[in-house]
Design an enzyme around this catalytic site. Sequence first.
Site, PDB file in Angstrom:
ATOM      1  N   THR A  13       0.806  -1.225   0.000  1.00 25.43           N
ATOM      2  CA  THR A  13       0.000   0.000   0.000  1.00 25.43           C
ATOM      3  C   THR A  13       0.838   1.275   0.000  1.00 25.43           C
ATOM      4  O   THR A  13       0.306   2.357  -0.243  1.00 25.43           O
ATOM      5  CB  THR A  13      -0.943   0.016   1.220  1.00 25.43           C
ATOM      6  OG1 THR A  13      -0.161  -0.102   2.417  1.00 25.43           O
ATOM      7  CG2 THR A  13      -1.934  -1.132   1.146  1.00 25.43           C
ATOM      8  N   GLY A  14       2.152   1.184   0.277  1.00 27.31           N
ATOM      9  CA  GLY A  14       3.009   2.366   0.273  1.00 27.31           C
ATOM     10  C   GLY A  14       3.403   2.790  -1.122  1.00 27.31           C
ATOM     11  O   GLY A  14       3.065   2.121  -2.113  1.00 27.31           O
ATOM     12  N   ARG A 118      21.130  -4.067   4.221  1.00 24.20           N
ATOM     13  CA  ARG A 118      22.217  -3.683   3.313  1.00 24.20           C
ATOM     14  C   ARG A 118      23.588  -3.872   3.946  1.00 24.20           C
ATOM     15  O   ARG A 118      24.569  -4.114   3.246  1.00 24.20           O
ATOM     16  CB  ARG A 118      22.045  -2.231   2.853  1.00 24.20           C
ATOM     17  CG  ARG A 118      20.874  -2.045   1.906  1.00 24.20           C
ATOM     18  CD  ARG A 118      20.725  -0.595   1.476  1.00 24.20           C
ATOM     19  NE  ARG A 118      19.448  -0.380   0.808  1.00 24.20           N
ATOM     20  CZ  ARG A 118      18.839   0.799   0.733  1.00 24.20           C
ATOM     21  NH1 ARG A 118      19.396   1.869   1.300  1.00 24.20           N
ATOM     22  NH2 ARG A 118      17.683   0.914   0.117  1.00 24.20           N
ATOM     23  N   CYS A 158      18.680   4.553  -3.234  1.00 24.79           N
ATOM     24  CA  CYS A 158      18.234   5.091  -4.529  1.00 24.79           C
ATOM     25  C   CYS A 158      19.179   6.151  -5.090  1.00 24.79           C
ATOM     26  O   CYS A 158      19.389   6.214  -6.302  1.00 24.79           O
ATOM     27  CB  CYS A 158      16.818   5.649  -4.411  1.00 24.79           C
ATOM     28  SG  CYS A 158      16.595   6.890  -3.122  1.00 24.79           S
ATOM     29  N   GLN A 184      17.728  15.472  -4.452  1.00 20.00           N
ATOM     30  CA  GLN A 184      16.837  14.318  -4.431  1.00 20.00           C
ATOM     31  C   GLN A 184      15.363  14.697  -4.385  1.00 20.00           C
ATOM     32  O   GLN A 184      14.937  15.566  -3.624  1.00 20.00           O
ATOM     33  CB  GLN A 184      17.211  13.418  -3.241  1.00 20.00           C
ATOM     34  CG  GLN A 184      18.659  12.953  -3.322  1.00 20.00           C
ATOM     35  CD  GLN A 184      19.036  11.970  -2.230  1.00 20.00           C
ATOM     36  OE1 GLN A 184      20.203  11.835  -1.897  1.00 20.00           O
ATOM     37  NE2 GLN A 184      18.063  11.275  -1.657  1.00 20.00           N
ATOM     38  N   GLU A 210      21.168   9.803   4.879  1.00 18.07           N
ATOM     39  CA  GLU A 210      21.433   9.655   3.452  1.00 18.07           C
ATOM     40  C   GLU A 210      22.914   9.781   3.115  1.00 18.07           C
ATOM     41  O   GLU A 210      23.435   9.035   2.278  1.00 18.07           O
ATOM     42  CB  GLU A 210      20.625  10.691   2.671  1.00 18.07           C
ATOM     43  CG  GLU A 210      20.468  10.383   1.201  1.00 18.07           C
ATOM     44  CD  GLU A 210      19.483   9.255   0.921  1.00 18.07           C
ATOM     45  OE1 GLU A 210      19.377   8.873  -0.255  1.00 18.07           O
ATOM     46  OE2 GLU A 210      18.838   8.764   1.857  1.00 18.07           O
ATOM     47  N   HIS A 251      16.563  11.748  -9.071  1.00 18.90           N
ATOM     48  CA  HIS A 251      17.689  12.198  -8.249  1.00 18.90           C
ATOM     49  C   HIS A 251      18.828  12.628  -9.180  1.00 18.90           C
ATOM     50  O   HIS A 251      19.304  11.838 -10.004  1.00 18.90           O
ATOM     51  CB  HIS A 251      18.177  11.080  -7.336  1.00 18.90           C
ATOM     52  CG  HIS A 251      17.250  10.764  -6.201  1.00 18.90           C
ATOM     53  ND1 HIS A 251      16.120  11.503  -5.913  1.00 18.90           N
ATOM     54  CD2 HIS A 251      17.309   9.778  -5.250  1.00 18.90           C
ATOM     55  CE1 HIS A 251      15.522  10.980  -4.847  1.00 18.90           C
ATOM     56  NE2 HIS A 251      16.224   9.939  -4.433  1.00 18.90           N
TER      57      HIS A 251
END
Length: 358
Positions: A13-14, A118, A158, A184, A210, A251
Amino acid sequence: MTRNYRVGIVGATGMVGQRFAVLLENHPWFTVTALAASGRSAGKTYAQATEGRWLMQSPLPESMKNQIVQDANDIQAMKDKVDFVFCAVDMKKEEIRALEEAYAKAEIPVVSNNSAHRGTPDVPMVVPEINPEHLAVIPAQRRRLGTEKGFVAVKSNCSLQSYVPAIHPLMEFGVTDVLACTYQAISGAGKNFETWPEMLDNVNPFIAGEEEKSEREPLKIWGKVENGRIVEAQGPNITSQCVRVPVSDGHLAAVFVRFANKPTEEQILAKWADYQGEPQRRGLPSAPKQFLHYFTEPDRPQTKLDRDLEKGMAVSMGRLRPDSQYDYKFVCLSHNTLRGAAGGAVLLAELLCAEQYI
């Protein structure tokens, strides 16, 4: 060879989950057979669960409108419906790690858009055109988890997708130092201008976590698989500044690079033009035909004009020129929710299937 895989979207749903749904609607290999989200959405149809929250420009896929959304934590219910899942949940990192490993231990491979794994040494973090060899760590992860089929594989942050692909073909010249300033889009925060009106006519100089990701994650991408784990590369030295700008998608990065063996501009352009990765060689469904595109115009790439190049899966560069402090500088661009998020994860899943890990 005909490929037909049953696929689930966990976190459907996101914003990224919705992007997965749109990308997979007519995928030649993958059919969405399960949608999962938080308990608030469980039991509703996908149309009901996303009513008033649909953020894509494309309409909600017809084939998924009436699918009943499962509880993401009901892994056994998902197990009978899927061959693997994409994961794009919005939870605390420790909760995401636990959830993804629970799916893997239930013998459901997980292709994750999340950052939680990650840093896990035996979890491959793969940009398919750059480090497909890292998939070789999966058997070691399976031994740790005690699984035969289950594992977790992740895509990188990303913003890295804009400048790391441009630097990668140049590594043979001995890249020593990189400065990357990223500009971004708000969709990187899961927002649009309706849900984040304060970003109109505004620039926000802080994106939590980030810069740390931008400086650390490339070293894992450029690392090597040794003794069942991925050992990070020792260089290059990377410093970054990450800024949120009033753009819906895309980005942009301003990149400065120093080399041990400085190439000519012609050598750099030739490396970019000739570069192909495993997805291009295999002709994977989501792979751009030309991974790296260089624009000769002085005002390109531009976010609005070029983010959708090759269905948003290509990386664009421009403005290559000498720099007074570093050797060269240039500008890069990628679509953050396509190449940088859901599209990159779909391409990774295609590679995993082609390599028979799924």
